[in-house]
Scaffold this motif. Structure first.
Motif, PDB file in Angstrom:
ATOM      1  N   ALA A   1       4.636  -0.083 -18.789  1.00 61.87           N
ATOM      2  CA  ALA A   1       4.041   1.258 -18.772  1.00 61.87           C
ATOM      3  C   ALA A   1       3.231   1.378 -20.055  1.00 61.87           C
ATOM      4  O   ALA A   1       3.669   0.920 -21.115  1.00 61.87           O
ATOM      5  N   PHE A   2       2.038   1.943 -19.953  1.00 62.28           N
ATOM      6  CA  PHE A   2       1.214   2.057 -21.150  1.00 62.28           C
ATOM      7  C   PHE A   2       0.282   3.259 -21.063  1.00 62.28           C
ATOM      8  O   PHE A   2       0.109   3.866 -19.993  1.00 62.28           O
ATOM      9  N   ILE A   3      -0.292   3.599 -22.230  1.00 61.77           N
ATOM     10  CA  ILE A   3      -1.135   4.782 -22.363  1.00 61.77           C
ATOM     11  C   ILE A   3      -2.503   4.356 -22.889  1.00 61.77           C
ATOM     12  O   ILE A   3      -2.595   3.554 -23.832  1.00 61.77           O
ATOM     13  N   ALA A   4      -3.537   4.901 -22.266  1.00 59.78           N
ATOM     14  CA  ALA A   4      -4.900   4.726 -22.787  1.00 59.78           C
ATOM     15  C   ALA A   4      -5.425   6.090 -23.221  1.00 59.78           C
ATOM     16  O   ALA A   4      -5.147   7.105 -22.566  1.00 59.78           O
ATOM     17  N   ASP A   5      -6.158   6.111 -24.321  1.00 60.62           N
ATOM     18  CA  ASP A   5      -6.737   7.395 -24.735  1.00 60.62           C
ATOM     19  C   ASP A   5      -7.952   7.707 -23.860  1.00 60.62           C
ATOM     20  O   ASP A   5      -8.278   6.952 -22.939  1.00 60.62           O
ATOM     21  N   ASP A   6      -8.622   8.814 -24.140  1.00 64.70           N
ATOM     22  CA  ASP A   6      -9.716   9.237 -23.272  1.00 64.70           C
ATOM     23  C   ASP A   6     -10.953   8.344 -23.380  1.00 64.70           C
ATOM     24  O   ASP A   6     -11.913   8.522 -22.635  1.00 64.70           O
ATOM     25  N   GLN A   7     -10.924   7.359 -24.280  1.00 66.04           N
ATOM     26  CA  GLN A   7     -12.013   6.385 -24.393  1.00 66.04           C
ATOM     27  C   GLN A   7     -11.644   5.035 -23.772  1.00 66.04           C
ATOM     28  O   GLN A   7     -12.418   4.086 -23.825  1.00 66.04           O
ATOM     29  N   GLY A   8     -10.446   4.973 -23.197  1.00 65.79           N
ATOM     30  CA  GLY A   8     -10.016   3.754 -22.532  1.00 65.79           C
ATOM     31  C   GLY A   8      -9.276   2.773 -23.413  1.00 65.79           C
ATOM     32  O   GLY A   8      -8.904   1.678 -22.952  1.00 65.79           O
ATOM     33  N   ARG A   9      -9.040   3.119 -24.673  1.00 61.07           N
ATOM     34  CA  ARG A   9      -8.315   2.211 -25.573  1.00 61.07           C
ATOM     35  C   ARG A   9      -6.810   2.341 -25.349  1.00 61.07           C
ATOM     36  O   ARG A   9      -6.280   3.456 -25.341  1.00 61.07           O
ATOM     37  N   VAL A  10      -6.127   1.202 -25.187  1.00 63.13           N
ATOM     38  CA  VAL A  10      -4.674   1.229 -25.006  1.00 63.13           C
ATOM     39  C   VAL A  10      -4.034   1.488 -26.360  1.00 63.13           C
ATOM     40  O   VAL A  10      -4.188   0.701 -27.301  1.00 63.13           O
ATOM     41  N   ILE A  11      -3.302   2.596 -26.443  1.00 61.01           N
ATOM     42  CA  ILE A  11      -2.729   2.994 -27.740  1.00 61.01           C
ATOM     43  C   ILE A  11      -1.214   2.809 -27.800  1.00 61.01           C
ATOM     44  O   ILE A  11      -0.625   2.833 -28.890  1.00 61.01           O
ATOM     45  N   ALA A  12      -0.570   2.628 -26.647  1.00 61.10           N
ATOM     46  CA  ALA A  12       0.888   2.451 -26.650  1.00 61.10           C
ATOM     47  C   ALA A  12       1.298   1.747 -25.362  1.00 61.10           C
ATOM     48  O   ALA A  12       0.687   1.947 -24.307  1.00 61.10           O
ATOM     49  N   ALA A  13       2.351   0.910 -25.464  1.00 60.26           N
ATOM     50  CA  ALA A  13       2.849   0.189 -24.293  1.00 60.26           C
ATOM     51  C   ALA A  13       4.341  -0.058 -24.429  1.00 60.26           C
ATOM     52  O   ALA A  13       4.861  -0.202 -25.549  1.00 60.26           O
ATOM     53  N   ALA A  14       5.021  -0.106 -23.281  1.00 60.25           N
ATOM     54  CA  ALA A  14       6.457  -0.351 -23.300  1.00 60.25           C
ATOM     55  C   ALA A  14       6.765  -1.761 -23.784  1.00 60.25           C
ATOM     56  O   ALA A  14       7.734  -1.983 -24.514  1.00 60.25           O
ATOM     57  N   ASP A  15       5.946  -2.722 -23.373  1.00 53.36           N
ATOM     58  CA  ASP A  15       6.135  -4.118 -23.762  1.00 53.36           C
ATOM     59  C   ASP A  15       5.368  -4.381 -25.053  1.00 53.36           C
ATOM     60  O   ASP A  15       4.134  -4.326 -25.071  1.00 53.36           O
ATOM     61  N   PRO A  16       6.069  -4.654 -26.139  1.00 53.86           N
ATOM     62  CA  PRO A  16       5.371  -4.854 -27.415  1.00 53.86           C
ATOM     63  C   PRO A  16       4.450  -6.075 -27.416  1.00 53.86           C
ATOM     64  O   PRO A  16       3.532  -6.156 -28.225  1.00 53.86           O
ATOM     65  N   ASP A  17       4.665  -7.015 -26.491  1.00 52.59           N
ATOM     66  CA  ASP A  17       3.851  -8.227 -26.438  1.00 52.59           C
ATOM     67  C   ASP A  17       2.827  -8.202 -25.312  1.00 52.59           C
ATOM     68  O   ASP A  17       2.178  -9.214 -25.032  1.00 52.59           O
ATOM     69  N   ALA A  18       2.681  -7.059 -24.653  1.00 49.78           N
ATOM     70  CA  ALA A  18       1.781  -6.979 -23.503  1.00 49.78           C
ATOM     71  C   ALA A  18       0.336  -7.265 -23.922  1.00 49.78           C
ATOM     72  O   ALA A  18      -0.169  -6.689 -24.896  1.00 49.78           O
TER      73      ALA A  18
END
Length: 353
Positions: A162-179
């Motif tokens: 599971a992960f989050i992208a900001d409104d510019q499409g950059r991934v800022i957080a993810a459940a898997d630290p090595d994703a």
């Protein structure tokens, strides 16, 4: 049961023909013997006259027996053949109907399962720590969001990441630290575009099952929804992603041994195909992406093939979700007449018995 009836009728027809043929042969031989007897009686003159009458009567009876044999063979065989045809139609109707219902149930079960994942993605996107990370992406907020994501995916068996992208499409957080997805910008991806353009918190999106190179080519289905700080409408401040482990769940659902009786288990293959009839899950090891030929645009039905019955069904609408147009296909190899006859027992020879 209809298959056993059909095979019993086939055996009966074959035996009728054997007995009728044997009876006809006996009648023919009797006529010949009667004819020879009549000739010998004629040679005997006055002394053989009485025997000649008997020989003629025997010949007449043999003629009647021969005709009766032919009539019996013709009429009874025709009726048995008609019964076998009816049994054949019953085989197709009864077995086909059963397989259609099973295909429909499986397709519907998968659609409900996927819809449940849409509920998860919308609930997770409204979590306070997720909202805070997109509203104010400070290191502390990002760390708290990632801990929350790791916890959510740990307690659920359905998700690889599971992960989050900001409104510019950059991934800022993810459940898997090595994703590997952490290194991506998703702004040009269709799923991101759909979510960031949405204006209501009930909107969610998913598209197709695919092999994700960022998850070791695992077959996945990605669900997305907009993250809205106010929890209601308006432009999202980011996009929430859930990576559903399709490969780990759906093939197991259709390979459940309780779905098909033991007698038919080795003869039955179950597949899930996408709208282009490409395999995306199977109970028999079918190749991912391999095509299965089906009637075009057919939603529900059966198709008789040389040695099998193929049933297919598409999921019905479930809370506005059509199951992405997937269809469940069940192909069951029919039991041959020779196999059933071997079980029921072969023909008897009336002449030698």
């Amino acid at each position: 049961m209809p298959r056993r009836i059909r095979s019993l009728l086939q055996i009966l027809r074959d035996e009728v023909e054997i007995y009728a043929n044997a009876s006809g042969e006996i009648a023919t031989r009797t006529r010949l013997l009667a004819l020879n007897a009549a000739i010998e009686a004629a040679r005997s003159g006055e002394a053989g006259r009485g025997f000649s009458v008997v020989a003629q009567e025997v010949k007449a009876l043999a003629d009647q027996a021969g005709q009766s044999s032919r009539n019996f063979q013709t009429h009874v065989s025709e009726r048995i053949a008609l019964g076998a045809g009816i049994a054949e139609a019953m085989v197709s109707d009864i077995e086909g109907a059963h397989l259609i219902e099973l295909a429909q149930a499986l397709a519907q079960n998968i659609a409900r399962n996927l819809y449940g994942r849409s509920v998860d993605v919308r609930l997770f996107a409204s979590d306070a720590l997720i909202l805070a990370a997109t509203r104010e992406p400070s290191p502390a907020n990002i760390a708290a969001a990632e801990a929350r994501l790791a916890h959510l995916t740990m307690i659920s068996p359905y998700y690889l990441n599971a992960f989050i992208a900001d409104d510019q499409g950059r991934v800022i957080a993810a459940a898997d630290p090595d994703a590997q997805v952490r290194k991506l910008n998703l702004s040009r991806e269709p799923q991101f575009g759909n979510a960031i353009a949405s204006r209501h918190d009930h909107e969610w999106f998913t598209d197709e099952v695919w092999e994700n190179p960022y998850s070791n080519n695992r077959k996945v289905l990605v669900f997305v929804t907009g993250i809205r700080p106010d929890g209601r409408g308006g432009r999202p401040s980011g996009v929430f992603y859930l990576e559903y482990d399709w490969e780990g769940h759906v093939p197991a659902m259709i390979a459940d041994r309780s779905l098909v009786s033991e007698a038919h288990r080795d003869r039955t293959r179950i597949s899930i195909v996408d709208p282009d009839d490409r395999i995306i899950a199977s109970s028999w090891g079918g190749g991912f992406g391999e095509r299965i030929e089906l009637p075009p645009r057919a939603v529900r039905g059966t198709e008789a093939r040389a040695d099998s019955i193929v049933a297919f069904a598409k999921a019905q609408d479930y809370h506005g979700f059509d199951g992405l147009g997937m269809r469940c296909i069940i192909e069951q190899k029919v039991i041959s007449a020779s196999e059933i006859q071997a079980t029921l027992g072969g023909l008897r020879n009336p002449v030698s018995s």
